[in-house]
Write an enzyme that holds these catalytic residues in place. Structure first.
Site, PDB file in Angstrom:
ATOM      1  N   HIS A  60       0.631  -0.984   0.008  1.00 28.78           N
ATOM      2  CA  HIS A  60      -0.062  -0.490   0.382  1.00 28.78           C
ATOM      3  C   HIS A  60       0.410   1.621  -0.025  1.00 28.78           C
ATOM      4  CE1 HIS A  60       1.137  -0.062   4.529  1.00 28.78           C
ATOM      5  NE2 HIS A  60       0.275   1.208   4.373  1.00 28.78           N
TER       6      HIS A  60
HETATM    7  C1  UD1 Z   1      -2.065   6.117   5.695  1.00 31.59           C
HETATM    8  C2  UD1 Z   1      -1.332   6.307   5.843  1.00 31.59           C
HETATM    9  C3  UD1 Z   1       0.559   5.034   5.737  1.00 31.59           C
HETATM   10  C4  UD1 Z   1      -0.043   3.942   6.591  1.00 31.59           C
HETATM   11  C5  UD1 Z   1      -1.168   3.124   5.905  1.00 31.59           C
HETATM   12  C6  UD1 Z   1      -2.220   2.221   7.171  1.00 31.59           C
HETATM   13  C7  UD1 Z   1       0.135   8.785   5.739  1.00 31.59           C
HETATM   14  C8  UD1 Z   1       0.399   9.639   4.470  1.00 31.59           C
HETATM   15  N1  UD1 Z   1      -0.156   7.533   5.336  1.00 31.59           N
HETATM   16  O1  UD1 Z   1      -1.882   6.168   4.183  1.00 31.59           O
HETATM   17  O2  UD1 Z   1       1.508   5.426   6.841  1.00 31.59           O
HETATM   18  O3  UD1 Z   1       0.808   3.112   6.507  1.00 31.59           O
HETATM   19  O4  UD1 Z   1      -2.767   4.595   6.443  1.00 31.59           O
HETATM   20  O5  UD1 Z   1      -2.868   1.924   6.158  1.00 31.59           O
HETATM   21  O6  UD1 Z   1      -0.991   9.085   6.216  1.00 31.59           O
HETATM   22  N2  UD1 Z   1      -9.209   5.060   1.165  1.00 31.59           N
HETATM   23  C9  UD1 Z   1     -10.635   4.449   1.084  1.00 31.59           C
HETATM   24  N3  UD1 Z   1     -11.009   3.956   2.296  1.00 31.59           N
HETATM   25  C10 UD1 Z   1     -10.629   4.120   3.705  1.00 31.59           C
HETATM   26  C11 UD1 Z   1      -8.935   4.689   3.645  1.00 31.59           C
HETATM   27  C12 UD1 Z   1      -8.370   5.844   2.739  1.00 31.59           C
HETATM   28  O7  UD1 Z   1     -11.312   4.304   0.464  1.00 31.59           O
HETATM   29  O8  UD1 Z   1     -11.200   3.878   4.801  1.00 31.59           O
HETATM   30  C13 UD1 Z   1      -8.213   4.978   0.036  1.00 31.59           C
HETATM   31  C14 UD1 Z   1      -9.047   6.066  -0.735  1.00 31.59           C
HETATM   32  O9  UD1 Z   1      -9.185   6.320  -2.174  1.00 31.59           O
HETATM   33  C15 UD1 Z   1      -7.880   7.886  -0.137  1.00 31.59           C
HETATM   34  C16 UD1 Z   1      -6.487   6.156  -0.164  1.00 31.59           C
HETATM   35  O10 UD1 Z   1      -7.450   5.516   0.296  1.00 31.59           O
HETATM   36  O11 UD1 Z   1      -7.480   8.584  -1.076  1.00 31.59           O
HETATM   37  C17 UD1 Z   1      -5.167   6.285   0.470  1.00 31.59           C
HETATM   38  O12 UD1 Z   1      -5.811   6.821   1.740  1.00 31.59           O
HETATM   39  P1  UD1 Z   1      -4.658   7.859   2.850  1.00 31.59           P
HETATM   40  O13 UD1 Z   1      -5.520   7.679   4.149  1.00 31.59           O
HETATM   41  O14 UD1 Z   1      -4.431   9.326   2.253  1.00 31.59           O
HETATM   42  O15 UD1 Z   1      -3.528   6.968   2.678  1.00 31.59           O
HETATM   43  P2  UD1 Z   1      -2.783   5.645   3.103  1.00 31.59           P
HETATM   44  O16 UD1 Z   1      -2.383   4.447   1.627  1.00 31.59           O
HETATM   45  O17 UD1 Z   1      -3.948   4.561   3.388  1.00 31.59           O
HETATM   46  N1  UDP Z   2      -3.845  -5.709   9.105  1.00 32.90           N
HETATM   47  C1  UDP Z   2      -5.297  -6.076   9.755  1.00 32.90           C
HETATM   48  N2  UDP Z   2      -5.981  -6.604   8.150  1.00 32.90           N
HETATM   49  C2  UDP Z   2      -5.355  -6.527   6.837  1.00 32.90           C
HETATM   50  C3  UDP Z   2      -3.872  -5.563   6.752  1.00 32.90           C
HETATM   51  C4  UDP Z   2      -3.634  -5.071   7.656  1.00 32.90           C
HETATM   52  O1  UDP Z   2      -5.552  -6.062  10.885  1.00 32.90           O
HETATM   53  O2  UDP Z   2      -5.597  -6.739   6.176  1.00 32.90           O
HETATM   54  C5  UDP Z   2      -2.772  -5.448   9.860  1.00 32.90           C
HETATM   55  C6  UDP Z   2      -1.676  -5.335  10.363  1.00 32.90           C
HETATM   56  O3  UDP Z   2      -1.876  -6.729  11.307  1.00 32.90           O
HETATM   57  C7  UDP Z   2      -0.972  -4.422  11.456  1.00 32.90           C
HETATM   58  C8  UDP Z   2      -1.360  -3.278  10.666  1.00 32.90           C
HETATM   59  O4  UDP Z   2      -3.127  -3.347   9.840  1.00 32.90           O
HETATM   60  O5  UDP Z   2      -1.569  -4.540  12.690  1.00 32.90           O
HETATM   61  C9  UDP Z   2      -0.746  -2.300   9.195  1.00 32.90           C
HETATM   62  O6  UDP Z   2      -1.087  -1.567   9.164  1.00 32.90           O
HETATM   63  P1  UDP Z   2      -0.718  -0.803   7.464  1.00 32.90           P
HETATM   64  O7  UDP Z   2      -0.408  -2.604   6.519  1.00 32.90           O
HETATM   65  O8  UDP Z   2      -1.963  -0.656   6.839  1.00 32.90           O
HETATM   66  O9  UDP Z   2       0.294  -0.298   8.110  1.00 32.90           O
HETATM   67  P2  UDP Z   2       1.233   0.525   8.455  1.00 32.90           P
HETATM   68  O10 UDP Z   2       2.196  -0.583   9.327  1.00 32.90           O
HETATM   69  O11 UDP Z   2       2.299  -0.080   7.406  1.00 32.90           O
HETATM   70  O12 UDP Z   2       1.706   1.746   8.636  1.00 32.90           O
END
Ligand code: UD1
Ligand code: UDP
Length: 363
Positions: A203
């Protein structure tokens, strides 16, 4: 003590769950959900599964550019901080919700506490690295999961605000590990046999926003003969569709919706290998003795690589397939992430800081 905790994205729910319990055993916690993540499977499922209390405030910021998301959190959190007047404002990790809340606390002269302080990838093009550096420099109390994190903070002149606590994700994982057996049918539901599949998550912006990298990662995963199960992040699904890679991903991999924490821990535990660009997942693989192949060029969790349980392969298709297929000579595992009691150390450190304003020694 009255602590206002701010969460907003999936990994923060996992980190907050043990800390929230420890804080509530000592004093009052006000919980704020920024709404950065809002899909049921990225948010609500964690509150239900982990028994996290209903947030006292939901800011509903949703998705947007980095500037929009950060600004919305600041604008909507500020009046909450004024009304609640907490002794401390607690933030986790490195998301836009983290940096925005840290700035609000700093500007309202509220003690800002950062859990997961000191982590560095040393890549300023990574949005999370900017968030980490800014948050650490505006925070008053820096709670680092590792000695390495404390060393990074010392190099930036922040040693006197630092306490090493261990990693709260280890606490969460130990709790989950004892419960997954009966709590989930995720393996049977997806026709997976323990030890005979690879689990992959992708992601990071660097991988999803660049079609060449995303396509190479697909090639690398598709080169493995075991089934590869991929709980797909919505960001990645959008990118795969935009770059015309979605059908191929669904044909060659076992693409499923994101799952809750307990099913995910079961998937991690049963996998032969993990491939990921997630921060949290690299460590969870390490905690569960599952070798991890990291789809990045660098990691903040260097201990996992130094111990030989994690290999950095970037987005190189051949390197991904080779690392997922090779035998791993796995040796003794060190324990750089604490003893599984980091949440109470965090609560104690906050209490001590609020009582005398001094950080305890970091031994
Ligand atoms: C965010 C964090 C990242 C973290 C990740 C965990 C920042 C800059 N990034 O990334 O550090 O590792 O969360 O998963 O804060 N979206 C949905 N549904 C949701 C949320 C997001 O569809 O509930 C989609 C939207 O199109 C959105 C995109 O995902 O634009 C990105 O979401 P965003 O929260 O901006 O960043 P993540 O890639 O999730
Ligand atoms: N995780 C989860 N379901 C999923 C993928 C991840 O519960 O389908 C959990 C995982 O066990 C970990 C956290 O989400 O605790 C990690 O989140 P993510 O990879 O989105 O973010 P990052 O750690 O890179 O910020």
């Amino acid at each position: 003590m009255k602590v206002l905790s701010v969460v907003g994205a999936r990994p923060q729910f996992v980190k907050a769950f043990p800390v929230s319990r420890a804080l509530r055993a000592r004093g009052e916690e006000v919980l704020v959900h920024t709404g950065q993540h809002y899909d049921e499977e990225l948010s609500d499922v964690f509150f239900t599964e982990l028994g996290i209390p209903e947030p006292d405030y939901h800011l509903g910021v949703g998705s947007g550019s980095h500037a929009t998301q950060t600004a919305r959190v600041m604008e909507r959190l500020d009046p909450v901080v004024v009304d609640e007047d907490p002794d401390a404002l607690l933030v986790y990790g490195d998301t836009n919700s983290t940096v925005a809340a840290g700035l609000v606390g700093a500007k309202r002269d509220t003690a800002v506490v950062h859990v997961e302080a000191g982590l560095r990838s040393f890549d300023r093009e990574m949005p999370e690295e900017v968030n980490r550096v800014v948050t650490d420099h505006v925070a008053d109390l820096l709670l680092s999961p590792t000695e390495k994190g404390a060393e990074n903070l010392a190099r930036e002149g922040l040693a006197d605000r630092t306490v090493v606590t261990g990693d709260v994700m280890y606490d969460a994982l130990l709790w989950a590990r004892d419960r997954v057996g009966d709590a989930t049918t995720v393996l049977a539901d997806n026709d997976l046999t323990p030890g005979e599949y690879v689990l992959a998550t992708v992601h990071r912006a660097k991988n999803t926003d660049d079609p060449a990298r995303l396509s190479a990662i697909l090639d690398g995963l598709a080169g493995v003969s075991d089934p590869v199960v991929v709980p797909v992040h919505p960001r990645t699904e959008t990118a795969l569709r935009e770059h015309d890679l979605w059908d191929r991903a669904c044909d060659e991999l076992r693409v499923i919706d994101p799952v809750g924490y307990l099913p995910f821990v079961r998937l991690l535990d049963g996998a032969r290998r993990i491939a990921t660009d997630s921060g949290g997942v690299q460590k969870e693989a390490f905690f569960l003795d599952t070798p991890c192949v990291t789809l990045r060029e660098e990691t903040e969790w260097v201990e996992t690589v130094e111990a030989g349980w994690n290999e950095l392969v970037g987005a190189d298709a051949d390197a991904i397939t080779t690392a997922l297929t090779r035998d791993w000579p796995l040796g003794e595992k060190p324990h750089p992430y604490g003893d599984g009691d980091a949440a109470s150390v965090v609560a104690e450190a906050i209490d001590a800081y609020l009582q005398d304003g001094a950080t305890p020694p970091t031994d």
